[in-house]
Design a protein around this motif. Structure first.
Motif, PDB file in Angstrom:
ATOM      1  N   GLY A 258     -53.135  19.667  13.290  1.00 21.25           N
ATOM      2  CA  GLY A 258     -52.979  18.256  13.628  1.00 21.25           C
ATOM      3  C   GLY A 258     -51.609  17.875  14.142  1.00 21.25           C
ATOM      4  O   GLY A 258     -51.401  16.744  14.589  1.00 21.25           O
ATOM      5  N   GLU A 259     -50.650  18.798  14.104  1.00 22.37           N
ATOM      6  CA  GLU A 259     -49.298  18.500  14.580  1.00 22.37           C
ATOM      7  C   GLU A 259     -49.274  18.378  16.101  1.00 22.37           C
ATOM      8  O   GLU A 259     -50.007  19.060  16.803  1.00 22.37           O
ATOM      9  CB  GLU A 259     -48.321  19.596  14.151  1.00 22.37           C
ATOM     10  CG  GLU A 259     -48.095  19.658  12.664  1.00 22.37           C
ATOM     11  CD  GLU A 259     -47.402  18.424  12.124  1.00 22.37           C
ATOM     12  OE1 GLU A 259     -46.479  17.896  12.764  1.00 22.37           O
ATOM     13  OE2 GLU A 259     -47.811  17.980  11.038  1.00 22.37           O
ATOM     14  N   ARG A 260     -48.406  17.504  16.593  1.00 22.80           N
ATOM     15  CA  ARG A 260     -48.209  17.333  18.037  1.00 22.80           C
ATOM     16  C   ARG A 260     -46.943  18.056  18.451  1.00 22.80           C
ATOM     17  O   ARG A 260     -45.956  18.042  17.721  1.00 22.80           O
ATOM     18  CB  ARG A 260     -48.074  15.863  18.376  1.00 22.80           C
ATOM     19  CG  ARG A 260     -49.337  15.091  18.145  1.00 22.80           C
ATOM     20  CD  ARG A 260     -49.132  13.690  18.583  1.00 22.80           C
ATOM     21  NE  ARG A 260     -49.764  13.599  19.893  1.00 22.80           N
ATOM     22  CZ  ARG A 260     -50.120  12.482  20.453  1.00 22.80           C
ATOM     23  NH1 ARG A 260     -49.871  11.350  19.872  1.00 22.80           N
ATOM     24  NH2 ARG A 260     -50.713  12.479  21.620  1.00 22.80           N
ATOM     25  N   PHE A 261     -47.005  18.676  19.623  1.00 23.85           N
ATOM     26  CA  PHE A 261     -45.860  19.376  20.188  1.00 23.85           C
ATOM     27  C   PHE A 261     -45.670  18.920  21.628  1.00 23.85           C
ATOM     28  O   PHE A 261     -46.628  18.545  22.295  1.00 23.85           O
ATOM     29  CB  PHE A 261     -46.075  20.898  20.141  1.00 23.85           C
ATOM     30  CG  PHE A 261     -46.218  21.413  18.737  1.00 23.85           C
ATOM     31  CD1 PHE A 261     -45.106  21.697  17.965  1.00 23.85           C
ATOM     32  CD2 PHE A 261     -47.471  21.589  18.173  1.00 23.85           C
ATOM     33  CE1 PHE A 261     -45.233  22.152  16.663  1.00 23.85           C
ATOM     34  CE2 PHE A 261     -47.621  22.044  16.869  1.00 23.85           C
ATOM     35  CZ  PHE A 261     -46.493  22.328  16.115  1.00 23.85           C
ATOM     36  N   ALA A 262     -44.451  18.996  22.106  1.00 22.91           N
ATOM     37  CA  ALA A 262     -44.146  18.568  23.467  1.00 22.91           C
ATOM     38  C   ALA A 262     -44.768  19.474  24.515  1.00 22.91           C
ATOM     39  O   ALA A 262     -45.017  19.051  25.636  1.00 22.91           O
ATOM     40  CB  ALA A 262     -42.631  18.499  23.664  1.00 22.91           C
ATOM     41  N   SER A 263     -45.030  20.745  24.146  1.00 24.96           N
ATOM     42  CA  SER A 263     -45.581  21.697  25.110  1.00 24.96           C
ATOM     43  C   SER A 263     -46.299  22.820  24.373  1.00 24.96           C
ATOM     44  O   SER A 263     -46.148  22.979  23.160  1.00 24.96           O
ATOM     45  CB  SER A 263     -44.457  22.300  25.956  1.00 24.96           C
ATOM     46  OG  SER A 263     -43.607  23.104  25.143  1.00 24.96           O
ATOM     47  N   VAL A 264     -47.042  23.622  25.128  1.00 24.59           N
ATOM     48  CA  VAL A 264     -47.701  24.798  24.561  1.00 24.59           C
ATOM     49  C   VAL A 264     -46.635  25.773  24.056  1.00 24.59           C
ATOM     50  O   VAL A 264     -46.795  26.374  22.995  1.00 24.59           O
ATOM     51  CB  VAL A 264     -48.632  25.468  25.593  1.00 24.59           C
ATOM     52  CG1 VAL A 264     -49.192  26.776  25.058  1.00 24.59           C
ATOM     53  CG2 VAL A 264     -49.762  24.521  25.985  1.00 24.59           C
ATOM     54  N   ALA A 265     -45.545  25.908  24.788  1.00 23.39           N
ATOM     55  CA  ALA A 265     -44.464  26.810  24.372  1.00 23.39           C
ATOM     56  C   ALA A 265     -43.899  26.391  23.012  1.00 23.39           C
ATOM     57  O   ALA A 265     -43.607  27.245  22.167  1.00 23.39           O
ATOM     58  CB  ALA A 265     -43.362  26.834  25.423  1.00 23.39           C
ATOM     59  N   LYS A 266     -43.770  25.089  22.763  1.00 28.06           N
ATOM     60  CA  LYS A 266     -43.272  24.605  21.470  1.00 28.06           C
ATOM     61  C   LYS A 266     -44.285  24.893  20.359  1.00 28.06           C
ATOM     62  O   LYS A 266     -43.897  25.214  19.233  1.00 28.06           O
ATOM     63  CB  LYS A 266     -42.989  23.113  21.525  1.00 28.06           C
ATOM     64  CG  LYS A 266     -41.957  22.725  22.544  1.00 28.06           C
ATOM     65  CD  LYS A 266     -40.610  22.673  21.938  1.00 28.06           C
ATOM     66  CE  LYS A 266     -39.648  22.120  22.999  1.00 28.06           C
ATOM     67  NZ  LYS A 266     -38.289  22.301  22.646  1.00 28.06           N
ATOM     68  N   ALA A 267     -45.577  24.821  20.652  1.00 29.42           N
ATOM     69  CA  ALA A 267     -46.612  25.165  19.668  1.00 29.42           C
ATOM     70  C   ALA A 267     -46.550  26.656  19.336  1.00 29.42           C
ATOM     71  O   ALA A 267     -46.665  27.044  18.173  1.00 29.42           O
ATOM     72  CB  ALA A 267     -48.000  24.782  20.186  1.00 29.42           C
ATOM     73  N   HIS A 268     -46.354  27.493  20.365  1.00 30.74           N
ATOM     74  CA  HIS A 268     -46.194  28.940  20.131  1.00 30.74           C
ATOM     75  C   HIS A 268     -44.979  29.197  19.236  1.00 30.74           C
ATOM     76  O   HIS A 268     -45.040  30.026  18.328  1.00 30.74           O
ATOM     77  CB  HIS A 268     -46.014  29.688  21.453  1.00 30.74           C
ATOM     78  CG  HIS A 268     -47.273  30.101  22.110  1.00 30.74           C
ATOM     79  ND1 HIS A 268     -48.079  31.117  21.648  1.00 30.74           N
ATOM     80  CD2 HIS A 268     -47.881  29.633  23.231  1.00 30.74           C
ATOM     81  CE1 HIS A 268     -49.114  31.263  22.440  1.00 30.74           C
ATOM     82  NE2 HIS A 268     -49.019  30.366  23.403  1.00 30.74           N
ATOM     83  N   ALA A 269     -43.880  28.515  19.512  1.00 34.70           N
ATOM     84  CA  ALA A 269     -42.654  28.711  18.732  1.00 34.70           C
ATOM     85  C   ALA A 269     -42.870  28.316  17.269  1.00 34.70           C
ATOM     86  O   ALA A 269     -42.418  29.022  16.353  1.00 34.70           O
ATOM     87  CB  ALA A 269     -41.510  27.908  19.339  1.00 34.70           C
ATOM     88  N   ALA A 270     -43.578  27.227  17.030  1.00 33.94           N
ATOM     89  CA  ALA A 270     -43.873  26.806  15.650  1.00 33.94           C
ATOM     90  C   ALA A 270     -44.751  27.840  14.953  1.00 33.94           C
ATOM     91  O   ALA A 270     -44.544  28.141  13.775  1.00 33.94           O
ATOM     92  CB  ALA A 270     -44.549  25.442  15.658  1.00 33.94           C
ATOM     93  N   ARG A 271     -45.725  28.395  15.672  1.00 36.76           N
ATOM     94  CA  ARG A 271     -46.584  29.436  15.106  1.00 36.76           C
ATOM     95  C   ARG A 271     -45.747  30.657  14.736  1.00 36.76           C
ATOM     96  O   ARG A 271     -45.900  31.232  13.667  1.00 36.76           O
ATOM     97  CB  ARG A 271     -47.678  29.807  16.123  1.00 36.76           C
ATOM     98  CG  ARG A 271     -48.757  30.732  15.595  1.00 36.76           C
ATOM     99  CD  ARG A 271     -48.480  32.213  15.736  1.00 36.76           C
ATOM    100  NE  ARG A 271     -48.085  32.603  17.071  1.00 36.76           N
ATOM    101  CZ  ARG A 271     -47.258  33.624  17.311  1.00 36.76           C
ATOM    102  NH1 ARG A 271     -46.744  34.327  16.329  1.00 36.76           N
ATOM    103  NH2 ARG A 271     -46.942  33.955  18.536  1.00 36.76           N
ATOM    104  N   ARG A 272     -44.814  31.048  15.604  1.00 30.38           N
ATOM    105  CA  ARG A 272     -43.949  32.197  15.316  1.00 30.38           C
ATOM    106  C   ARG A 272     -43.094  31.950  14.073  1.00 30.38           C
ATOM    107  O   ARG A 272     -42.969  32.815  13.210  1.00 30.38           O
ATOM    108  CB  ARG A 272     -43.033  32.505  16.508  1.00 30.38           C
ATOM    109  CG  ARG A 272     -43.689  33.329  17.580  1.00 30.38           C
ATOM    110  CD  ARG A 272     -42.678  33.845  18.591  1.00 30.38           C
ATOM    111  NE  ARG A 272     -41.992  32.766  19.295  1.00 30.38           N
ATOM    112  CZ  ARG A 272     -42.465  32.150  20.365  1.00 30.38           C
ATOM    113  NH1 ARG A 272     -43.624  32.497  20.875  1.00 30.38           N
ATOM    114  NH2 ARG A 272     -41.779  31.178  20.934  1.00 30.38           N
TER     115      ARG A 272
END
Length: 89
Positions: free
Chosen positions: A53-67
């Protein structure tokens, strides 16, 4: 997975139909759905519920959070403090 370029929207008019699979070791950790102003993460694996449910500015930022979250998980056989991927609200 490449984003589909549909023009569908959800009831709130936020989702445009584009989505990207966020993977960890060739397994789906979640899906990033394009929403107004960025992407929203939907967890596909319980280890990533903290991002659900979290929002991220970009797909790259979502990948970084997953990492970052994946780095908190203990390695097999680790002794000591264990981290939980339970939702934090």
């Amino acid at each position: 997975m490449d984003a589909s370029q549909s023009t569908q929207t959800d009831a709130a008019g936020e989702y445009d139909g584009s989505a990207w699979v966020i993977e960890l070791d060739d397994e789906a950790a979640g899906v990033a759905f394009a929403v107004r102003g960025g992407v929203r993460f939907a967890a596909a694996d319980t280890r990533f519920w903290a991002l659900d449910g979290e929002r991220f500015a970009s797909v790259a930022k979502a990948h970084a959070a997953r990492r970052r979250l994946a780095q908190l998980r203990p390695q097999p056989g680790a002794v000591g403090r264990f981290w939980s991927a339970s939702p934090v609200r």
